[in-house]
Design a protein around this motif. Structure first.
Motif, PDB file in Angstrom:
ATOM      1  N   ARG A  44       0.839  -1.207   0.000  1.00  0.00           N
ATOM      2  CA  ARG A  44       0.000   0.000   0.000  1.00  0.00           C
ATOM      3  C   ARG A  44       0.870   1.252   0.000  1.00  0.00           C
ATOM      4  O   ARG A  44       1.983   1.261   0.482  1.00  0.00           O
ATOM      5  CB  ARG A  44      -0.878   0.023   1.249  1.00  0.00           C
ATOM      6  CG  ARG A  44      -1.862  -1.096   1.308  1.00  0.00           C
ATOM      7  CD  ARG A  44      -2.676  -1.003   2.560  1.00  0.00           C
ATOM      8  NE  ARG A  44      -3.561  -2.150   2.668  1.00  0.00           N
ATOM      9  CZ  ARG A  44      -4.253  -2.436   3.732  1.00  0.00           C
ATOM     10  NH1 ARG A  44      -4.185  -1.677   4.798  1.00  0.00           N
ATOM     11  NH2 ARG A  44      -5.031  -3.493   3.754  1.00  0.00           N
ATOM     12  N   ARG A  45       0.306   2.305  -0.537  1.00  0.00           N
ATOM     13  CA  ARG A  45       1.032   3.569  -0.561  1.00  0.00           C
ATOM     14  C   ARG A  45       0.852   4.342   0.739  1.00  0.00           C
ATOM     15  O   ARG A  45       1.728   5.076   1.153  1.00  0.00           O
ATOM     16  CB  ARG A  45       0.555   4.422  -1.734  1.00  0.00           C
ATOM     17  CG  ARG A  45       0.937   3.822  -3.064  1.00  0.00           C
ATOM     18  CD  ARG A  45       0.425   4.689  -4.192  1.00  0.00           C
ATOM     19  NE  ARG A  45       0.573   3.984  -5.451  1.00  0.00           N
ATOM     20  CZ  ARG A  45       1.405   4.362  -6.387  1.00  0.00           C
ATOM     21  NH1 ARG A  45       2.156   5.420  -6.210  1.00  0.00           N
ATOM     22  NH2 ARG A  45       1.496   3.679  -7.505  1.00  0.00           N
ATOM     23  N   LYS A  46      -0.296   4.170   1.373  1.00  0.00           N
ATOM     24  CA  LYS A  46      -0.576   4.904   2.605  1.00  0.00           C
ATOM     25  C   LYS A  46       0.068   4.182   3.785  1.00  0.00           C
ATOM     26  O   LYS A  46      -0.095   2.982   3.959  1.00  0.00           O
ATOM     27  CB  LYS A  46      -2.081   5.013   2.824  1.00  0.00           C
ATOM     28  CG  LYS A  46      -2.454   5.863   4.000  1.00  0.00           C
ATOM     29  CD  LYS A  46      -3.944   5.956   4.164  1.00  0.00           C
ATOM     30  CE  LYS A  46      -4.245   6.777   5.402  1.00  0.00           C
ATOM     31  NZ  LYS A  46      -5.644   6.725   5.754  1.00  0.00           N
ATOM     32  N   ASP A  49       0.234   6.161  11.070  1.00  0.00           N
ATOM     33  CA  ASP A  49       1.032   6.997  11.964  1.00  0.00           C
ATOM     34  C   ASP A  49       2.193   6.188  12.531  1.00  0.00           C
ATOM     35  O   ASP A  49       2.065   4.986  12.771  1.00  0.00           O
ATOM     36  CB  ASP A  49       0.170   7.529  13.115  1.00  0.00           C
ATOM     37  CG  ASP A  49      -0.901   8.484  12.615  1.00  0.00           C
ATOM     38  OD1 ASP A  49      -0.678   9.124  11.573  1.00  0.00           O
ATOM     39  OD2 ASP A  49      -1.952   8.588  13.274  1.00  0.00           O
TER      40      ASP A  49
END
Length: 114
Positions: A44-46, A49
């Motif tokens: 995934r790119r995201k 936190d």
């Protein structure tokens, strides 16, 4: 754990890091959180936190070196392969003396002495 939602994974990771921090304080062990690295292995790119140790965020890193192997966040090993090829080219450069040649010259000297 890797198939679950990233929020649940991060909650668990932060909980365990909090417990680790308490244990380190109890045993009077100091860890420099600024030198710690965290790598999130995913396609995934995201990225969620960052995790926290001693209430300080551990920054996400794209890659890290562990036991001589460079691991990147997508586990492609591209950086590791290029590092190995570069060190191989350095070892085979003509400017460095070859251990084989050194051994051959020593063995020749020994045979001439005998």
């Amino acid at each position: 754990m890797s198939t679950g939602e990233s929020n649940k994974v991060m909650e668990d990771l932060n909980y365990y890091l909090e417990q680790l921090g308490k244990w380190l304080i109890m045993w009077k062990i100091k860890v420099n959180a600024d030198k710690c690295q965290a790598v999130y292995f995913t396609r995934r790119r995201k990225v969620p936190d960052p995790p926290k140790l001693y209430r300080r965020a551990i920054n996400w890193s794209k890659d890290t070196k562990y036991l001589g192997i460079t691991l990147d966040s997508r586990l492609t090993y591209d950086k590791n392969v290029t590092n190995v090829l570069q060190t191989d080219q350095i070892c085979q450069s003509p400017t460095l003396p070859s251990p084989r040649k050194k051994f051959e010259t020593i063995s020749e000297e020994l045979t001439t002495l005998v």
